[in-house]
Design a protein around this motif. Structure first.
Motif, short mmCIF file in Angstrom:
data_model
loop_
_atom_site.label_atom_id
_atom_site.label_comp_id
_atom_site.label_asym_id
_atom_site.label_seq_id
_atom_site.Cartn_x
_atom_site.Cartn_y
_atom_site.Cartn_z
N ILE A 1 9.80 8.21 2.21
CA ILE A 1 9.03 8.92 1.19
C ILE A 1 8.88 8.00 -0.02
O ILE A 1 9.74 7.16 -0.28
CB ILE A 1 9.69 10.28 0.85
N CYS A 2 7.76 8.18 -0.76
CA CYS A 2 7.32 7.20 -1.77
C CYS A 2 8.41 6.72 -2.72
O CYS A 2 8.84 5.57 -2.66
CB CYS A 2 6.19 7.78 -2.61
N THR A 3 8.82 7.59 -3.65
CA THR A 3 9.72 7.17 -4.72
C THR A 3 11.03 6.56 -4.19
O THR A 3 11.41 5.47 -4.60
CB THR A 3 9.98 8.37 -5.67
N PRO B 1 -3.57 4.11 0.83
CA PRO B 1 -4.46 5.23 1.19
C PRO B 1 -3.76 6.60 1.08
O PRO B 1 -3.91 7.43 1.96
CB PRO B 1 -4.82 4.90 2.63
N HIS B 2 -3.03 6.83 -0.01
CA HIS B 2 -2.31 8.10 -0.18
C HIS B 2 -3.28 9.29 -0.26
O HIS B 2 -4.41 9.16 -0.71
CB HIS B 2 -1.48 8.00 -1.47
N ARG B 3 -2.78 10.44 0.17
CA ARG B 3 -3.50 11.69 -0.03
C ARG B 3 -3.91 11.83 -1.49
O ARG B 3 -3.12 11.45 -2.34
CB ARG B 3 -2.52 12.83 0.33
N ASP C 1 1.11 13.02 6.85
CA ASP C 1 2.31 12.79 6.02
C ASP C 1 3.38 11.95 6.74
O ASP C 1 3.06 11.24 7.70
CB ASP C 1 2.88 14.10 5.48
N LYS C 2 4.62 12.03 6.26
CA LYS C 2 5.67 11.08 6.71
C LYS C 2 7.02 11.80 6.80
O LYS C 2 7.15 12.71 7.58
CB LYS C 2 5.71 9.88 5.76
N ARG C 3 8.07 11.37 6.12
CA ARG C 3 9.36 12.07 5.96
C ARG C 3 10.25 12.11 7.20
O ARG C 3 11.40 11.73 7.15
CB ARG C 3 9.14 13.51 5.44
N SER D 1 3.80 -1.42 3.29
CA SER D 1 3.53 -0.09 2.74
C SER D 1 4.88 0.55 2.48
O SER D 1 5.87 0.20 3.12
CB SER D 1 2.74 0.73 3.76
N ASP D 2 4.95 1.51 1.56
CA ASP D 2 6.25 2.09 1.22
C ASP D 2 6.87 2.87 2.38
O ASP D 2 8.07 3.07 2.43
CB ASP D 2 6.18 2.93 -0.07
N GLN D 3 6.06 3.33 3.29
CA GLN D 3 6.51 3.87 4.59
C GLN D 3 5.32 3.94 5.52
O GLN D 3 4.22 3.54 5.14
CB GLN D 3 7.17 5.24 4.56
N GLY D 4 5.54 4.51 6.70
CA GLY D 4 4.43 4.73 7.61
C GLY D 4 3.76 6.06 7.33
O GLY D 4 3.87 6.61 6.21
N ALA E 1 0.85 -1.18 0.00
CA ALA E 1 0.00 0.00 0.00
C ALA E 1 0.89 1.24 0.00
O ALA E 1 2.12 1.14 0.08
CB ALA E 1 -0.90 0.00 1.22
N ASP E 2 0.26 2.40 -0.08
CA ASP E 2 1.02 3.65 -0.11
C ASP E 2 0.62 4.48 1.10
O ASP E 2 -0.54 4.90 1.21
CB ASP E 2 0.68 4.39 -1.42
N ASP E 3 1.56 4.68 2.02
CA ASP E 3 1.31 5.50 3.22
C ASP E 3 0.41 4.82 4.25
O ASP E 3 -0.26 5.51 5.03
CB ASP E 3 0.68 6.87 2.85
N HIS E 4 0.37 3.51 4.25
CA HIS E 4 -0.46 2.81 5.24
C HIS E 4 0.36 2.53 6.51
O HIS E 4 1.23 1.66 6.52
CB HIS E 4 -0.99 1.50 4.66
CA CA Z 1 4.16 6.64 0.16
#
Ligand code: CA
Length: 485
Positions: free
Chosen positions: A77-79, A196-198, A319-321, A306-309, A37-40
């Protein structure tokens, strides 16, 4: 007495031959279904003890396999995280430091290694690495971030718009590919959700889920960043204050400010975030049902991550980072009945750069020397190597971008401590020249302050701890091939 037809005998002979080949390789090559997932964030999964939602299908993976509690990304972060997962390398090795970097199509990665090792490979859903995928027998990806409703996909370079909801479609395409695959070869399928990305847009069927309910707030929703680095106090990831109309799907009342605005916006965005997750959970269930129905569950490694938390209002942020726990930690659930004990938990420090080598290990293939992670197969099977890592190196490179204003930083996390250095400069960023920020250090005692509310760095009492952590940080940084700022 039973008699065997010629065909039966041939089939028996063939299956014996397959077993012999597998035995010669040490073990049979399992299928690998990698769902991301993305950002889960893990604290929005009931298997991780979520206080805010239920995810029965993700929990099926945890119940049938292992739950990792200290799986971390090396650049939240995603990429960059996607590139690290594929290549098994830190950002400074694979060249994908920020959202603006591209993965070189010639760069080696796990799917290429698996493909060469006899796997059929597929990449379906959010790719987000700017260049076309290579190393996949089949790919059908979202352009860039993609959209939730009636999305366009790019299949082998050709664009086509579909009617429907993104999470459902990504699963449809994954199932379609699985159904037409060559059943004689093992598969490696990457099923990457946008959700569940923005901007957190739910499926129409879930638009009213959680209506009339109040979602519990995190204990530090009203954090005002006392004692934290100034650049951290200034980041633009505040719930409410740094959100747009698209985020909350309505006009933001002009008379709402500060904590009251934060309280109001939290309920709106978290509900949409959780509604998106409900579709992810349903669709993971569809994939698990398919494996069950086809008799594939016992010989398939299933991963959910997920790609990150993500900050779910933690520290008042979305957000994350930043290197705090909620963004650093990745959910990681893994099921493989032939080797992993059902319902087990692993607390070792595992990194996103370890995934590639772990999959190659399961496939019985040797990892290339330039991958920087380490297989955690033994760990998840209950035999953590004695020399397993005691700390991890993290670096966020995308300094002070015009949107989120998060400072570039690196740090170390051990089982108890976290030391972070915000170096204040746009190092490693191509083409951009964002302003410097104030350099600063932070130290947290995760045992006594798991929410990271008290920066202990200025307290002289921790001088020895800081010196030791700085030494270890330097060692890990050097070992990873990176250099101090
Ligand atoms: Ca992400």
């Amino acid at each position: 007495m039973m008699t065997h037809s010629r065909r039966d005998l041939l089939a028996m002979f063939a299956s014996t031959a397959v077993l012999r080949t597998a035995a010669a390789a040490g073990r049979p090559q399992p299928n690998i279904l990698y769902i991301m997932a993305d950002d889960h964030a893990s604290h929005a999964i009931s298997a991780y003890g979520s206080a805010i939602n239920r995810t029965p299908n993700l929990d099926r993976i945890a119940q049938g396999g292992v739950r990792l509690t200290n799986c971390f990304c090396t650049n939240s972060i995603c990429t960059p995280s996607r590139a690290a997962i594929l290549t098994g390398q830190y950002s400074h090795r694979n060249g994908v430091y920020t959202l603006d970097d591209k993965l070189d199509p010639k760069h080696n990665h796990v799917a290429k290694e698996l493909q060469r090792g006899g796997y059929q490979t597929a990449m379906i859903g959010k790719w987000h690495l700017a260049t076309d995928p290579t190393g996949f027998d089949y790919w059908n990806i979202l352009p860039g971030q993609g959209v939730y409703y009636d999305p366009t996909f790019i299949k082998f370079g050709e664009r086509k718009k579909y009617t429907g909801y993104c999470t459902d479609l990504i699963t449809d395409f994954t199932l379609d590919w699985l159904k037409q695959r060559d059943a004689k070869k093992p598969f490696f399928a990457m099923c990457h959700h946008k959700a569940p990305h923005r901007p957190w847009q739910p499926a129409p069927k879930y638009k009213d889920l959680f209506n009339g309910q109040t979602i519990p707030e995190p204990s530090n929703l009203y954090d005002h960043y006392e004692g934290k680095a100034r650049a951290v106090a200034d980041v633009k990831m505040r719930v409410g204050e740094n959100m747009t109309r698209t985020d909350v799907k309505q006009d933001i009342p002009a008379d709402l400010h500060g904590d009251a605005l934060r309280k109001w916006a939290y309920q709106l965005y978290i509900k949409d975030y959780l509604r998106c997750i409900q579709s992810v959970d349903d669709n993971v269930g569809r994939l698990l049902d398919y494996l069950d129905a086809e008799g594939l569950a016992s010989n398939t490694v299933v991963v959910y991550t997920s790609d990150q938390g993500f900050y779910l209002g933690d520290h008042g942020w979305f957000d994350k980072r930043l290197m705090y726990e909620e963004a650093l930690r990745m959910p990681f659930l893994m099921r493989y009945p032939a080797g992993i004990k059902a319902g087990s938990v692993n607390r070792d420090i595992v990194l996103n750069i370890d995934f590639a080598e772990t999959f190659l290990d399961y496939a019985g293939l040797k990892a290339p020397a330039d991958m920087q992670g380490r297989s955690f197969r033994a760990n998840v099977e209950g035999h953590t190597p004695k020399d397993w890592r005691k700390g991890m190196y993290y670096r966020y490179w995308m300094h002070n971008d015009g949107d989120h204003h998060v400072p570039g930083h690196y740090g170390i996390r051990t089982d108890r401590w976290k030391l972070i250095y915000y170096y204040g400069k746009p190092l490693g960023m191509t083409g951009a020249h964002p302003p410097d920020t104030e350099a600063a250090w932070e130290l947290y005692d995760l045992r006594h302050d798991p929410r990271e509310m008290k920066n202990l760095y200025p307290d002289a009492k921790y001088g020895r701890v800081v010196r030791e952590l700085k030494g270890e940080l330097e060692r890990l940084q050097r070992e990873a091939g990176d250099a101090p700022a």
